[in-house]
Design an enzyme around this catalytic site. Structure first.
Site, PDB file in Angstrom:
ATOM      1  CG  ASP A 126      -1.607  -1.135   1.613  1.00 17.88           C
ATOM      2  OD1 ASP A 126      -1.554  -2.123   0.879  1.00 17.88           O
ATOM      3  OD2 ASP A 126      -2.271  -1.124   2.665  1.00 17.88           O
ATOM      4  CD  GLU A 131      -7.031  -5.023   4.059  1.00 20.21           C
ATOM      5  OE1 GLU A 131      -6.393  -5.735   4.851  1.00 20.21           O
ATOM      6  OE2 GLU A 131      -6.811  -5.034   2.832  1.00 20.21           O
ATOM      7  NE  ARG A 146      -5.771  -4.330   8.040  1.00 25.49           N
ATOM      8  CZ  ARG A 146      -6.406  -5.479   8.293  1.00 25.49           C
ATOM      9  NH1 ARG A 146      -6.516  -5.926   9.536  1.00 25.49           N
ATOM     10  NH2 ARG A 146      -6.946  -6.176   7.309  1.00 25.49           N
TER      11      ARG A 146
HETATM   12  C1  FRU Z   1      -3.920  -3.513   2.810  1.00 26.89           C
HETATM   13  C2  FRU Z   1      -3.274  -3.975   4.106  1.00 26.89           C
HETATM   14  C3  FRU Z   1      -3.615  -3.010   5.215  1.00 26.89           C
HETATM   15  C4  FRU Z   1      -2.485  -3.210   6.182  1.00 26.89           C
HETATM   16  C5  FRU Z   1      -1.326  -3.456   5.245  1.00 26.89           C
HETATM   17  C6  FRU Z   1      -0.283  -4.397   5.775  1.00 26.89           C
HETATM   18  O1  FRU Z   1      -3.308  -3.988   1.677  1.00 26.89           O
HETATM   19  O2  FRU Z   1      -3.702  -5.294   4.409  1.00 26.89           O
HETATM   20  O3  FRU Z   1      -4.886  -3.203   5.786  1.00 26.89           O
HETATM   21  O4  FRU Z   1      -2.273  -2.110   7.007  1.00 26.89           O
HETATM   22  O5  FRU Z   1      -1.856  -3.966   4.044  1.00 26.89           O
HETATM   23  O6  FRU Z   1       0.835  -4.416   4.954  1.00 26.89           O
END
Ligand code: FRU
Length: 492
Positions: free
Chosen positions: A24, A203, A151
């Protein structure tokens, strides 16, 4: 080092990390004439692992400079996704002279003596334009033992209520918190348990306002929510959005709970969020996405690095019969890498009368306007002499645009990769316009001036060399076709 950024499949005008794994985009903020791009980064491997924040900066969102890692795991765990803001008025008390940057991210570890993941929110601040960061001694600043998936905080300043607002992914919803100082957060509301798509864990939310049809007096709020991979659905991970109202506390969806709006109809645009602190007089809302999909991200056939970002895109809202919809256009700064062009006009294409053009560079932008005459199925093939191709086809009766990558190149690494991607698209006045960006391992298609987007990875053995315009039966008119060579953003 000589070969860096020249490896097979290495994107030439998309950001990818110098080496190792990336997912991300994080902490995007504009400050002191620089666009910051942090990102989920695993410096010890080319698959997902203990997360750091990698870092790059740009003056124009197109040319990127790789910087050292911004945030390292600590006693609270790995550094998952989050955002960054400019604390202009030192509400946090972190700064002595003038404003500075504050990052708000998820600290990820496990509950003591347990396998249960623990996700809590933390702060770090920087006095030197994001080059070095100090973790706040009071971390973590926000936690909830009852929610495991907790998160990806995205924070912004809300003028009318004079408060910071945080949107946080909380399982199958987004929870909104507010704060005066970035350290103490209060619950404000929860959105979405029944709304939109729940085909995966929620997310990476974002929330921001945009004028509708360019009218500053008519504003709507847009919420982004990415949904994680779920093996029951062929699309893998993807991003939806909601349009509605927000008063500083509560988000109210304009649409019915059943309405699902996808941000992109290609498989490879995930976890996108927008830049913070672009000056109000500029007014742009720009986002970037991770150009991959959790379904196969760890297996794509690259060796030195894994994953790239999409092109940065400016967002706007347009009203239509169906309601207010998101439009995305590649930022105008792309102009800095445009080179020679070839322009063609008024070509007629028939069933046994295709037109073939030479793609004179492996890096290309194609702008085309197609006018239906008697044909009900027509489009574009991008192909190489190795019989590899991506087919973009419009079906008049179905009112659908397809981007078919089933024969695009290597797809042996995952059963889910070969795919025909599709989206509803209405022709207006019997015309359709497409803008297509072709890089070493991706194709981005924008239809009808950005109303529909497809972001699609491809792994051809060698670059496509030809563009073929075809009609399956009947005739179409190509009113204009412009082929533009693009430059690499990496130093040659
Ligand atoms: C999204 C995710 C987020 C998390 C991150 C971990 O792609 O799963 O929710 O913070 O990647 O790398």
């Amino acid at each position: 080092m000589e070969q860096l950024y020249k490896e097979k499949h290495r994107p030439q005008f998309h950001f990818s990390p110098e080496e190792k794994w990336m997912n991300d985009p994080n902490g995007m903020v504009f400050f002191n004439d620089e666009y910051h791009l942090f990102y989920q980064y695993h410096p010890f491997g080319t698959t997902w692992g203990p997360m750091h924040w990698g870092h790059a900066v740009s003056k124009d969102l197109i040319h990127w400079k790789q910087l050292p890692i911004g945030l390292y795991p600590d006693e609270h765990g790995a550094i998952f996704s989050g955002s960054a803001i400019v604390d202009w008025n030192n509400t946090s008390g972190f700064f002595q002279d003038g404003p500075g940057l504050v990052a708000i991210y998820t600290s990820a570890d496990n509950y003591p003596d347990s396998d249960r993941p623990r996700q809590r929110q933390s702060l770090a601040y920087s006095n030197d334009n994001g080059r070095t960061w100090i973790k706040y001694e009071g971390n973590p600043i926000l936690s909830d033992v009852n929610i495991t998936d907790y998160r990806d905080p995205k924070v912004f300043w809300h003028d009318e209520t004079n408060k910071w607002v945080m949107v946080l992914a909380t399982g199958q919803s987004v929870t909104i918190y507010t704060s005066a100082n970035l350290k103490d957060w209060e619950f404000a509301s929860e959105f979405g348990n029944k709304a939109g798509s729940h085909e995966g864990v929620w997310e990476c939310p974002d929330l921001f306002r945009l004028p509708v049809d360019g009218d500053k007096n008519k504003q709507k709020w847009v919420m982004f929510v990415s949904i994680g991979d779920n093996h029951d659905f062929k699309e893998g991970s993807r991003t939806q959005y909601f349009v509605g109202q927000f008063d500083g506390t509560t988000f109210v969806n304009d649409n019915s709970d059943e309405t699902i709006l996808w941000m992109d109809h290609g498989r490879d645009n995930y976890a996108g969020v927008s830049w913070s602190d672009i000056p109000a007089e500029d007014g742009k809302r720009i986002y970037i996405g991770w150009m991959s999909n959790w379904r196969y991200a760890n297996q794509v056939p690259t060796e030195e690095w894994r994953s790239a970002m999409t092109l940065p895109r400016e967002l706007s809202l347009t009203s239509s019969k169906e309601g207010v919809r998101l439009v995305q256009r590649v930022v105008p700064e792309i102009n800095s890498i445009r080179k020679g062009t070839e322009v063609f006009q008024d070509l007629t294409i028939g069933k046994n009368q295709p037109a073939i053009f030479n793609l004179f560079s492996p890096l290309m932008e194609v702008n085309i306007e197609l006018k239906k005459q008697t044909s009900n199925s027509f489009g574009i093939v991008l192909q190489s002499s190795d019989d590899e191709k991506t087919v973009i086809r419009y079906d008049v009766e179905m009112e659908k645009l397809f981007v078919d990558r089933t024969e695009a190149g290597d797809n042996s690494f995952s059963e889910s990769f070969a795919a025909v991607q599709e989206a509803f698209l209405k022709m207006e006045n019997n015309k359709i316009n497409l803008q297509i960006f072709i890089d070493a391992s991706s194709i981005e298609v924008f239809a009808e001036d950005g109303k529909v987007a497809f972001t699609s990875l491809i792994f051809p053995k060698k670059p496509y060399e030809q563009l073929v315009l075809f009609s399956d039966e009947g005739k179409i008119l190509v009113s204009s076709l412009k082929l533009t060579e693009l430059d690499s953003i990496w130093v040659k």
